[in-house]
Design an enzyme around this catalytic site. Structure first.
Site, PDB file in Angstrom:
ATOM      1  N   LYS B  81      13.375 -20.412 -22.791  1.00 39.29           N
ATOM      2  CA  LYS B  81      11.906 -20.341 -23.494  1.00 39.29           C
ATOM      3  C   LYS B  81      11.146 -19.263 -22.609  1.00 39.29           C
ATOM      4  O   LYS B  81      11.415 -19.244 -21.366  1.00 39.29           O
ATOM      5  CB  LYS B  81      11.418 -21.641 -23.293  1.00 39.29           C
ATOM      6  CG  LYS B  81      10.005 -21.886 -23.919  1.00 39.29           C
ATOM      7  CD  LYS B  81       9.589 -23.336 -23.887  1.00 39.29           C
ATOM      8  CE  LYS B  81       7.940 -23.517 -24.478  1.00 39.29           C
ATOM      9  NZ  LYS B  81       7.556 -24.894 -24.422  1.00 39.29           N
ATOM     10  N   SER B 154       6.035 -26.956 -28.714  1.00 35.88           N
ATOM     11  CA  SER B 154       5.767 -25.572 -28.503  1.00 35.88           C
ATOM     12  C   SER B 154       6.887 -24.949 -28.204  1.00 35.88           C
ATOM     13  O   SER B 154       6.939 -23.788 -28.376  1.00 35.88           O
ATOM     14  CB  SER B 154       4.881 -25.453 -27.312  1.00 35.88           C
ATOM     15  OG  SER B 154       5.440 -25.813 -26.071  1.00 35.88           O
ATOM     16  N   SER B 178       6.690 -31.175 -26.192  1.00 29.87           N
ATOM     17  CA  SER B 178       7.225 -29.652 -26.656  1.00 29.87           C
ATOM     18  C   SER B 178       8.730 -29.526 -26.690  1.00 29.87           C
ATOM     19  O   SER B 178       9.265 -28.524 -27.149  1.00 29.87           O
ATOM     20  CB  SER B 178       6.492 -28.820 -25.928  1.00 29.87           C
ATOM     21  OG  SER B 178       5.169 -28.785 -26.497  1.00 29.87           O
TER      22      SER B 178
END
Lengths: 65, 468
Positions: B81, B154, B178
Site C-alpha cells: 500500500k 481504505s 481498512s
C-alpha cells in the site's frame, strides 16, 4: 456526569482556528460547525458512559499480554 | 504462463520456485504483463516498479541457483500500500501533498518482506492518507468482480491486486477496518493482526494508537505466511510488541472441534443487507457442523466503538497533519480536509475521555473472551457499493455510507484484538460476501485456524474474477 453541551458556532470555530493558526474562511467555518455538531452529538455519548474503572494511565500498553 | 498460475496460492508458487519448476523472474514478468493490461481498467497500482522488480527477481533466482533460499516468500511477487515507505520509490499516500515524496528508508515491514525474499512489484492505491475518501488525482480503485463498484476503503489497491491476480499477496493498513473491509469487498482474506504485533515504523500514521499493518492473500495459509514474515518486535515502533512473534501457521489444519465461538447478540442499531446476513449465518452453521460450539455473547454497543474510533483517529490525524493543514489545506481532497480539520477541534478532554471509554470497551471485550475462543460476526453490512455512492439503503432505511460501513470493524482496532475477514460466498449479483473472526490479543494463530477451518469446510473454491 453532565455531558458538555458543545455549542458549536461558526464564530467559536473561527476563534479556535485562529488560536491554532488554522486558515479558515467564513464559509468553511460555517460548514465545519455543521459537520462538528453531528460529530459532537456522538462524543456526548462518551460522557454518559461510566468509566470508573478505566484509567487513562493504561491506554498504551494494550498490546501487552 | 496462464491465468491459473496468476491465481495460484502463494504457498504453491513459493514451493514451485523452490523446486525450480518456475523462476521468480518469470512470475514477476507474468505479473507485470497482467498489471500493464489490467491496471488501466482497475486503477489499483499508483507506482509499478517494473525494472526494480525484475532485477530483484533475477537476483533471487541467482541466489537459489547458488543454493540459498531466503524463506517461504523467496521469489514471490507482492505489493505494498502506498502509505508504507519504500526507499527510492515514491510514497504518495494517494495525496497531492506527498505526490513526489521519495523516502530514503524502507518501512520495517518492507525491509522484512525483502529479507524474506519477496519481490516488490509496486505501490498500490488507497484513500488519501488512508482516511475518509479518494483524492481526485488518483481516483477510485475498481472492483475486479464488477468495475462499476468500489473495492471499499481504505486499502482498496492492496485488496484489488490480490483479487485480480496482480500480486500473490499485499500489505495494507487498518485503523477502523481498512484491511478487513476491502478484503470483504474483493472476496479475499485480510488480517488485522494483534495491535503492536507488526511494526508501523515507516508507515504514515492515520491514528497512531489505532493503526495496524496487515496482510492480504487469497488463502488463509498464505495470509499466515506473510504475517510470519513481517511480525515481531521492532525497536523503531515504540508501541510494538516486545515478544517474539509466534508461528502463525502453527494451528492451521487443526480444525475447530471444541472451539468456542462467540456469536454476538444483535444490537438495536444494527442494519445488515439480507444476503450478507444470511451468508454470515450460513458460515456459522458450517463452523458448527465442523465441530465448533456456538455461544451467544453480548458485546458493547458498536456505535460507541465507532465514536471512539472517530474521536481518537481524527484527533491523532489532525495532530500529525498540523503543518500541512496550516500551509497546504487546499491540496487535500474536500472530504479528507474536512476530516482532518474536524480532528483539530476536538478538545484534549474529549480525546482523553475517548481513551477512558476505550479502556472500558477493552475490559468488556476481555470479559467476553474469557468465555469463548473467538468471536464470529459480520465484517461489513453490505457488499461492494457503486462508485460515487454516498448513501446506502438497507432494509428500506437510507444512511450515510461511511458511517454504515464502519459498524463492525472499529471494536477490534480499539481493543487491539486480531480479526480476519473471510470470504463466504457471493450475492445474486456476483459480489463477494464475507464475515470476520476475532480472537484474543496475541492469538492470531487461533483466528487463522478458525478461518482456515471454515474455508476448508465451506463447499467449493471461490473462483476468481473474469478479467480480460
Amino acid at each position: 456526569m453532565p455531558e458538555p453541551r458543545y455549542a458549536v458556532t461558526p464564530e467559536a470555530i473561527r476563534r479556535y482556528a485562529a488560536m491554532h493558526d488554522i486558515p479558515l474562511t467564513e464559509a468553511e467555518a460555517a460548514e465545519l460547525a455543521t459537520q462538528l455538531a453531528g460529530g459532537f452529538a456522538g462524543i456526548a455519548a462518551l460522557w454518559q458512559t461510566d468509566v470508573g474503572a478505566a484509567e487513562p494511565s493504561v491506554i498504551l500498553p494494550i498490546d501487552r499480554p | 504462463m496462464t491465468a491459473d498460475l496468476a491465481f495460484a496460492p502463494l504457498a504453491d508458487i513459493a514451493a514451485r520456485i523452490r523446486a525450480r519448476e518456475v523462476t521468480s523472474a518469470a512470475l514477476a514478468r507474468l505479473m507485470l504483463d497482467r498489471i500493464a493490461r489490467l491496471n488501466p481498467l482497475l486503477n489499483c497500482y499508483i507506482t509499478v516498479c517494473a525494472e526494480r522488480a525484475m532485477r530483484q527477481a533475477e537476483a533471487l533466482d541467482r541466489l537459489l541457483d547458488a543454493g540459498t533460499s531466503l524463506g517461504p516468500l523467496h521469489g514471490v511477487p507482492v505489493a505494498v500500500k502506498d502509505n508504507i515507505a519504500t526507499a527510492g520509490v515514491r510514497t504518495t499516500a494517494a495525496s497531492r501533498i506527498l505526490a513526489d515524496w521519495v523516502p530514503e528508508e524502507d518501512a520495517t515491514v518492507v525491509q522484512r518482506l525483502k529479507r524474506a525474499g519477496a519481490v516488490i512489484l509496486g505501490k498500490t492505491n488507497l484513500y488519501e492518507f488512508a482516511f475518509g475518501g479518494v483524492h481526485e488525482d488518483y481516483g477510485e480503485t475498481r472492483n475486479p468482480w464488477d468495475q462499476t463498484r468500489t473495492c471499499s476503503a481504505s486499502s482498496s489497491g492492496p485488496a484489488c491486486v490480490v483479487a485480480a491476480g496482480l500480486a500473490y499477496a499485499s500489505l495494507g493498513t487498518d485503523t477502523g477496518g481498512s484491511v478487513r473491509l476491502p478484503a470483504a469487498a474483493c472476496g479475499i482474506v485480510g488480517l488485522k493482526p494483534t495491535y503492536g504485533l507488526v511494526s508501523r515504523a515507516g508507515v504514515l500514521p492515520a491514528g497512531y494508537s489505532l493503526d495496524h499493518v496487515g496482510p492480504f492473500a487469497r488463502t488463509v495459509r498464505d495470509t499466515a505466511l506473510v504475517l510470519n514474515a513481517i511480525a515481531g518486535p521492532d525497536a523503531r515502533d515504540p508501541a510494538g510488541t516486545r515478544l517474539p512473534a509466534p508461528d502463525a501457521t502453527l494451528d492451521l489444519g487443526r480444525g475447530v472441534a471444541g472451539i468456542r465461538i462467540g456469536v454476538p447478540r444483535v444490537q438495536a442499531s444494527e442494519r445488515i443487507d439480507r444476503e450478507m446476513r444470511d451468508a454470515c449465518r450460513a458460515a456459522l452453521a458450517t463452523l458448527e457442523r465442523a465441530g465448533a460450539r456456538l455461544i451467544e455473547v453480548e458485546l458493547p454497543d458498536h456505535l460507541l466503538s465507532r465514536t471512539i474510533m472517530w474521536a481518537i483517529a481524527a484527533t491523532e490525524l489532525a495532530e500529525s497533519h498540523r503543518a500541512y493543514l496550516a500551509t497546504r489545506a487546499e491540496d487535500y481532497s474536500p472530504v479528507v480536509r474536512a476530516l482532518v480539520r474536524q480532528g483539530a477541534f476536538l478538545s484534549g478532554m474529549d480525546y482523553v475521555r475517548a481513551h477512558r471509554v476505550r479502556q472500558k470497551i477493552i475490559q468488556d471485550y476481555a470479559t467476553v473472551m474469557h468465555a469463548v475462543d473467538v468471536i464470529a460476526m459480520p465484517v461489513v453490512p453490505f457488499p461492494a457499493w457503486p462508485v460515487g455512492a454516498a448513501e446506502v439503503t438497507i432494509d428500506g432505511e437510507t444512511e450515510e455510507l461511511m458511517g454504515a460501513l464502519t459498524r463492525y470493524c472499529p471494536p477490534f482496532n480499539i481493543t487491539g484484538q486480531p480479526a480476519v475477514s473471510v470470504p463466504c460466498g457471493f450475492n445474486r449479483e456476483g459480489l463477494p460476501l464475507a464475515f470476520q473472526i476475532a480472537g484474543r490479543r496475541h492469538a492470531d494463530a487461533t483466528v487463522l485456524r478458525v478461518a482456515e477451518a471454515y474455508a476448508e469446510a465451506a463447499a467449493g473454491a471461490p473462483g476468481w474474477p473474469d478479467l480480460p
